[in-house]
Design a protein around this motif. Structure first.
Motif, PDB file in Angstrom:
ATOM      1  N   ALA A 153     -10.535   6.959   5.257  1.00 46.46           N
ATOM      2  CA  ALA A 153     -10.257   8.426   6.871  1.00 46.46           C
ATOM      3  C   ALA A 153      -8.473   7.359   7.095  1.00 46.46           C
ATOM      4  CB  ALA A 153     -10.605   7.485   7.655  1.00 46.46           C
ATOM      5  N   TRP A 154      -8.152   6.539   6.947  1.00 46.51           N
ATOM      6  CA  TRP A 154      -6.938   6.171   7.448  1.00 46.51           C
ATOM      7  C   TRP A 154      -5.752   6.516   5.980  1.00 46.51           C
ATOM      8  CZ3 TRP A 154      -5.426   0.939  10.040  1.00 46.51           C
ATOM      9  CH2 TRP A 154      -5.832   0.872  10.971  1.00 46.51           C
ATOM     10  N   LEU A 155      -6.082   6.413   5.168  1.00 46.81           N
ATOM     11  CA  LEU A 155      -4.996   7.547   4.245  1.00 46.81           C
ATOM     12  C   LEU A 155      -4.491   9.051   4.339  1.00 46.81           C
ATOM     13  CD1 LEU A 155      -6.987   6.494   0.725  1.00 46.81           C
ATOM     14  CD2 LEU A 155      -5.181   5.165   1.886  1.00 46.81           C
ATOM     15  N   GLN A 156      -5.891   9.478   5.184  1.00 45.52           N
ATOM     16  CA  GLN A 156      -5.010  11.277   5.600  1.00 45.52           C
ATOM     17  C   GLN A 156      -4.850  10.880   7.275  1.00 45.52           C
ATOM     18  OE1 GLN A 156      -5.639  13.505   3.358  1.00 45.52           O
ATOM     19  NE2 GLN A 156      -6.844  11.508   2.076  1.00 45.52           N
ATOM     20  N   SER A 157      -4.294  10.149   7.467  1.00 47.08           N
ATOM     21  CA  SER A 157      -3.342   9.400   9.415  1.00 47.08           C
ATOM     22  C   SER A 157      -2.430  10.687   8.966  1.00 47.08           C
ATOM     23  CB  SER A 157      -3.187   8.523   9.440  1.00 47.08           C
ATOM     24  OG  SER A 157      -3.189   8.007  10.373  1.00 47.08           O
ATOM     25  N   SER A 158      -2.313  10.689  10.387  1.00 43.12           N
ATOM     26  CA  SER A 158      -1.134  11.113  10.572  1.00 43.12           C
ATOM     27  C   SER A 158       0.237  10.161  11.378  1.00 43.12           C
ATOM     28  CB  SER A 158      -0.456  12.373  11.824  1.00 43.12           C
ATOM     29  OG  SER A 158      -1.337  11.363  13.269  1.00 43.12           O
ATOM     30  N   SER A 159       0.352   8.751  10.847  1.00 44.76           N
ATOM     31  CA  SER A 159       0.243   7.811  11.260  1.00 44.76           C
ATOM     32  C   SER A 159       1.252   7.112   9.573  1.00 44.76           C
ATOM     33  CB  SER A 159      -0.248   6.447  12.035  1.00 44.76           C
ATOM     34  OG  SER A 159       0.820   5.578  11.711  1.00 44.76           O
ATOM     35  N   PRO A 160       2.271   6.784   9.384  1.00 46.55           N
ATOM     36  CA  PRO A 160       2.441   6.789   8.239  1.00 46.55           C
ATOM     37  C   PRO A 160       2.010   4.619   7.383  1.00 46.55           C
ATOM     38  CG  PRO A 160       4.352   7.425   9.089  1.00 46.55           C
ATOM     39  CD  PRO A 160       3.294   7.843   9.389  1.00 46.55           C
ATOM     40  N   LYS A 161       1.965   4.454   9.046  1.00 46.34           N
ATOM     41  CA  LYS A 161       1.541   3.207   9.243  1.00 46.34           C
ATOM     42  C   LYS A 161       0.028   3.154   8.311  1.00 46.34           C
ATOM     43  CE  LYS A 161       2.379  -1.810  11.250  1.00 46.34           C
ATOM     44  NZ  LYS A 161       3.000  -2.448  12.122  1.00 46.34           N
ATOM     45  N   LEU A 178      -5.664   8.549  -5.184  1.00 48.04           N
ATOM     46  CA  LEU A 178      -5.287   9.508  -6.261  1.00 48.04           C
ATOM     47  C   LEU A 178      -4.603  10.627  -5.223  1.00 48.04           C
ATOM     48  CD1 LEU A 178      -7.214   9.368 -10.085  1.00 48.04           C
ATOM     49  CD2 LEU A 178      -4.570   8.698  -9.122  1.00 48.04           C
ATOM     50  N   PRO A 179      -6.298  11.553  -4.356  1.00 45.56           N
ATOM     51  CA  PRO A 179      -5.256  13.120  -3.598  1.00 45.56           C
ATOM     52  C   PRO A 179      -4.045  12.726  -2.492  1.00 45.56           C
ATOM     53  CG  PRO A 179      -7.188  12.884  -3.599  1.00 45.56           C
ATOM     54  CD  PRO A 179      -7.060  11.643  -4.615  1.00 45.56           C
ATOM     55  N   ALA A 180      -5.074  11.383  -2.044  1.00 48.01           N
ATOM     56  CA  ALA A 180      -3.728  10.978  -1.160  1.00 48.01           C
ATOM     57  C   ALA A 180      -2.184  10.760  -2.086  1.00 48.01           C
ATOM     58  CB  ALA A 180      -4.591   9.897  -0.612  1.00 48.01           C
ATOM     59  N   LEU A 181      -2.152   9.925  -2.730  1.00 45.90           N
ATOM     60  CA  LEU A 181      -1.382   9.492  -3.238  1.00 45.90           C
ATOM     61  C   LEU A 181      -0.086  10.811  -4.166  1.00 45.90           C
ATOM     62  CD1 LEU A 181       0.939   7.063  -5.228  1.00 45.90           C
ATOM     63  CD2 LEU A 181       0.327   8.400  -6.866  1.00 45.90           C
ATOM     64  N   ALA A 182      -0.591  11.685  -4.352  1.00 50.10           N
ATOM     65  CA  ALA A 182       0.331  13.047  -4.804  1.00 50.10           C
ATOM     66  C   ALA A 182       0.168  13.691  -3.609  1.00 50.10           C
ATOM     67  CB  ALA A 182      -0.993  14.198  -5.780  1.00 50.10           C
ATOM     68  N   LYS A 183       0.254  13.804  -2.246  1.00 48.61           N
ATOM     69  CA  LYS A 183       0.677  14.207  -1.561  1.00 48.61           C
ATOM     70  C   LYS A 183       1.868  13.438  -0.309  1.00 48.61           C
ATOM     71  CE  LYS A 183      -3.033  14.375   1.942  1.00 48.61           C
ATOM     72  NZ  LYS A 183      -4.028  14.608   3.031  1.00 48.61           N
ATOM     73  N   GLU A 184       1.947  12.020  -0.418  1.00 44.22           N
ATOM     74  CA  GLU A 184       2.929  11.676   0.098  1.00 44.22           C
ATOM     75  C   GLU A 184       3.924  11.474   0.355  1.00 44.22           C
ATOM     76  OE1 GLU A 184       3.240   9.338   2.876  1.00 44.22           O
ATOM     77  OE2 GLU A 184       0.889   8.911   2.490  1.00 44.22           O
ATOM     78  N   GLN A 185       4.775  11.405   0.883  1.00 48.40           N
ATOM     79  CA  GLN A 185       6.500  10.951   0.986  1.00 48.40           C
ATOM     80  C   GLN A 185       6.829  10.347   1.801  1.00 48.40           C
ATOM     81  OE1 GLN A 185       7.818  14.213  -0.452  1.00 48.40           O
ATOM     82  NE2 GLN A 185       5.499  15.064  -0.915  1.00 48.40           N
ATOM     83  N   ASP A 186       6.249   9.778   2.477  1.00 47.20           N
ATOM     84  CA  ASP A 186       6.596   7.810   2.658  1.00 47.20           C
ATOM     85  C   ASP A 186       6.822   6.785   1.910  1.00 47.20           C
ATOM     86  OD1 ASP A 186       7.675   6.439   5.535  1.00 47.20           O
ATOM     87  OD2 ASP A 186       6.033   5.114   4.039  1.00 47.20           O
ATOM     88  N   ALA A 187       8.212   6.427   2.006  1.00 47.48           N
ATOM     89  CA  ALA A 187       8.594   5.494   0.962  1.00 47.48           C
ATOM     90  C   ALA A 187       7.309   4.420   0.998  1.00 47.48           C
ATOM     91  CB  ALA A 187      10.087   4.895   0.400  1.00 47.48           C
ATOM     92  N   ALA A 188       7.478   3.976   2.202  1.00 48.26           N
ATOM     93  CA  ALA A 188       6.981   2.657   1.647  1.00 48.26           C
ATOM     94  C   ALA A 188       4.914   2.969   2.081  1.00 48.26           C
ATOM     95  CB  ALA A 188       6.520   2.605   3.942  1.00 48.26           C
ATOM     96  N   VAL A 189       4.290   3.742   2.726  1.00 48.58           N
ATOM     97  CA  VAL A 189       3.357   4.236   2.197  1.00 48.58           C
ATOM     98  C   VAL A 189       2.842   4.358   0.178  1.00 48.58           C
ATOM     99  CG1 VAL A 189       1.757   6.040   2.593  1.00 48.58           C
ATOM    100  CG2 VAL A 189       3.095   5.687   3.632  1.00 48.58           C
ATOM    101  N   LEU A 190       3.969   5.063  -0.403  1.00 48.79           N
ATOM    102  CA  LEU A 190       4.205   5.015  -1.586  1.00 48.79           C
ATOM    103  C   LEU A 190       4.420   4.266  -2.364  1.00 48.79           C
ATOM    104  CD1 LEU A 190       6.419   8.058  -2.265  1.00 48.79           C
ATOM    105  CD2 LEU A 190       3.449   8.387  -2.532  1.00 48.79           C
TER     106      LEU A 190
END
Length: 275
Positions: free
Chosen positions: A48-56, A86-98
């Protein structure tokens, strides 16, 4: 061993993962405890946290999934964790999260990660490219190896070091002309660890091009455990006198115990070879 987090609830442990900066020791103790605790509740919260609005929170979700249930993790669990990453990675933009997601995929080792990570090898942020190295480190297919070869030439020193380590030592069972050339390219490195990883990788493959550069290093001032390990792996007894000089010249009070242990083992190994 009982830790201060053993009696905390899953909610409390997840909350602790958010304290401090990315490398906060207390946060990582909580992540470690969640890895061990495992179970459906921990998985669902991390997913669920992978879909959070918080990058952390997204990054910490990936950190938890990376080694969740690592002691007894069945292939179907690895596939399930990868399915949410994998789907979370595909839409992620934050460098630290990537970086965190890429590294998590590396721990999981699912081959589906390779095509997902390849587009990030040219990312402008070095932390993301480092994550790609971690993400590809378990894979030995041609695409993963080609990406690691590219990353071994990266402008960032840390990326180059870990990509060279992965190619040279971790993937020691792989031996191709392209991989060897990538290691040869790193012999001119000023950074002793990157150069040492390249020397060790070539020595493990008994590539004669390692001999003279290795001899020059052993004759010089800065010698690392990697260089000594390379001398042992290359199995060229002409290097033995140089190793003996290092043994005779060390200061017992100031010498690094790890370096000495590697040095003595290399000397013993070369002394056992025919001359």
């Amino acid at each position: 061993m009982v830790t201060p987090t053993d009696d905390l609830s899953t909610d409390e442990l997840f909350a602790l993962t958010l304290q401090g900066d990315e490398e906060d020791p207390g946060a990582w103790r909580a992540i470690w405890q969640l890895h061990h605790r495992g179970g459906e509740d921990v998985f669902q919260r991390a997913a669920a946290w992978l879909q959070s609005s918080s990058p952390k929170e997204r990054g910490r979700g990936a950190n938890v999934l990376s080694q969740l249930e690592f002691r007894h993790r069945l292939p179907e669990r690895v596939a399930r964790f990868t399915d949410v990453l994998l789907p979370a990675l595909a839409k992620e933009q934050d460098a630290a999260v990537l970086e965190a997601m890429a590294a998590a995929l590396g721990h999981l080792g699912d081959p589906r990660s390779v095509p997902a990570l390849l587009p990030l090898k040219d990312h402008p942020d070095a932390h993301v490219r480092f994550g790609v190295v971690m993400g590809l480190s378990q894979h030995r297919d041609a695409q993963a190896l080609q990406a690691l070869i590219q990353l071994s030439r990266d402008p960032d020193e840390t990326v180059r070091e870990w990509a060279t380590f992965t190619l040279g030592s971790q993937a020691r069972e792989v031996d191709t002309p392209e991989l060897r050339e990538a290691l040869v390219d790193r012999l001119s490195e000023a950074h002793p660890k990157i150069r040492g990883e390249a020397l060790l990788g070539l020595a493990l493959r008994k590539d004669a091009r390692a001999l003279e550069p290795l001899r020059r290093v052993l004759e010089g001032g800065v010698v690392t455990t990697l260089d000594v390990e390379a001398a042992q792996a290359l199995e060229d007894v002409s290097l033995l006198p140089l190793l003996l000089e290092h043994r005779e010249g060390f200061d017992a009070e100031e010498a690094d115990p790890e370096f000495l242990a590697v040095l003595f083992e290399a000397i013993q190994s070369l002394e056992s070879l025919p001359r």
